[in-house]
Design a protein around this motif. Structure first.
Motif, PDB file in Angstrom:
ATOM      1  N   GLU A 116     -47.917  -8.184  -9.077  1.00 58.17           N
ATOM      2  CA  GLU A 116     -47.221  -8.802  -7.951  1.00 58.17           C
ATOM      3  C   GLU A 116     -48.219  -9.485  -7.010  1.00 58.17           C
ATOM      4  N   TYR A 143     -38.499 -19.453  -2.278  1.00 60.79           N
ATOM      5  CA  TYR A 143     -37.883 -18.222  -2.769  1.00 60.79           C
ATOM      6  C   TYR A 143     -36.580 -18.505  -3.513  1.00 60.79           C
ATOM      7  N   LYS A 144     -35.897 -19.586  -3.156  1.00 63.90           N
ATOM      8  CA  LYS A 144     -34.663 -19.941  -3.867  1.00 63.90           C
ATOM      9  C   LYS A 144     -34.981 -20.330  -5.309  1.00 63.90           C
ATOM     10  N   MET A 146     -37.578 -19.253  -6.976  1.00 60.50           N
ATOM     11  CA  MET A 146     -38.176 -18.112  -7.671  1.00 60.50           C
ATOM     12  C   MET A 146     -37.149 -17.078  -8.114  1.00 60.50           C
ATOM     13  N   THR A 147     -35.971 -17.081  -7.509  1.00 62.63           N
ATOM     14  CA  THR A 147     -34.955 -16.089  -7.868  1.00 62.63           C
ATOM     15  C   THR A 147     -34.066 -16.645  -8.963  1.00 62.63           C
ATOM     16  N   ARG A 148     -33.399 -15.768  -9.639  1.00 59.54           N
ATOM     17  CA  ARG A 148     -32.508 -16.181 -10.715  1.00 59.54           C
ATOM     18  C   ARG A 148     -31.314 -16.924 -10.134  1.00 59.54           C
ATOM     19  N   SER A 151     -28.408 -14.867  -8.720  1.00 56.24           N
ATOM     20  CA  SER A 151     -28.741 -13.710  -7.912  1.00 56.24           C
ATOM     21  C   SER A 151     -27.835 -13.618  -6.688  1.00 56.24           C
ATOM     22  N   GLU A 152     -27.721 -12.452  -6.152  1.00 57.25           N
ATOM     23  CA  GLU A 152     -26.879 -12.199  -4.985  1.00 57.25           C
ATOM     24  C   GLU A 152     -27.314 -13.031  -3.788  1.00 57.25           C
ATOM     25  N   ILE A 153     -28.588 -13.200  -3.563  1.00 55.76           N
ATOM     26  CA  ILE A 153     -29.104 -13.968  -2.437  1.00 55.76           C
ATOM     27  C   ILE A 153     -28.623 -15.404  -2.509  1.00 55.76           C
ATOM     28  N   GLN A 154     -28.731 -16.029  -3.670  1.00 58.25           N
ATOM     29  CA  GLN A 154     -28.319 -17.426  -3.793  1.00 58.25           C
ATOM     30  C   GLN A 154     -26.805 -17.583  -3.690  1.00 58.25           C
TER      31      GLN A 154
END
Length: 158
Positions: A116, A143-144, A146-148, A151-154
């Protein structure tokens, strides 16, 4: 004779179903993985070019940073894979004792921490390629990327 005929029909149906299942499985394996890998492989490069506005010279510098990073982390991934196998054998040999599980997870956590750290340093190196104006965009959006995608965040941000 009738039971022999019906058992042959059932046997033929089972063989046909297994053949269809094998064809579907092979099709999914051969087509799906390659595209996902190619999409992921070029996604950061595309993001930097389209969203951040990297110039051709910055893309060349990014390619160099990326190559260096991959060469640096590949042995770490190989070590993690090897060590995981050894840890599982060790835990089994120790009859799944609490101490063997703790020891294995502590080592895995250390390896994950190191990986990491390399990843975040790599992102910092990419950020350092940005101009001042590009950094503001990079800092608020990397970060958008980098995430799948699912994903819940997006999902919340849409």
């Amino acid at each position: 004779m009738r039971t022999e005929n019906s058992s042959n029909k059932i046997f033929i149906i089972v063989i046909a179903l297994l053949l269809i299942a094998n064809i579907v499985t092979l099709t999914l394996l051969l087509t799906d993985k390659k595209t996902n890998y190619d999409d992921h492989k070029s996604s950061m490069r595309n993001y930097l070019k389209t969203e951040i506005g990297f110039s051709d010279a910055q893309i060349i510098a990014f390619d160099s940073v990326k190559s260096h990073h991959r060469a640096e982390v590949k042995p770490m991934f190989d070590e993690m894979r090897t060590r995981k196998q050894l840890n599982l054998k060790y835990i089994g040999a120790q009859n799944f004792s609490d101490s063997s599980i703790i020891k294995a997870t502590e080592y895995a956590a250390t390896q994950q921490k190191n990986l990491e750290m390399k990843m975040l340093i790599h992102l910092k190196e990419i950020r350092n390629l940005c101009t001042a104006k590009q950094r503001a965009v990079f800092d608020t959006g990397f970060y958008k990327m980098m995430t799948r995608p699912n994903s819940e965040i997006q999902r919340r941000e849409k």
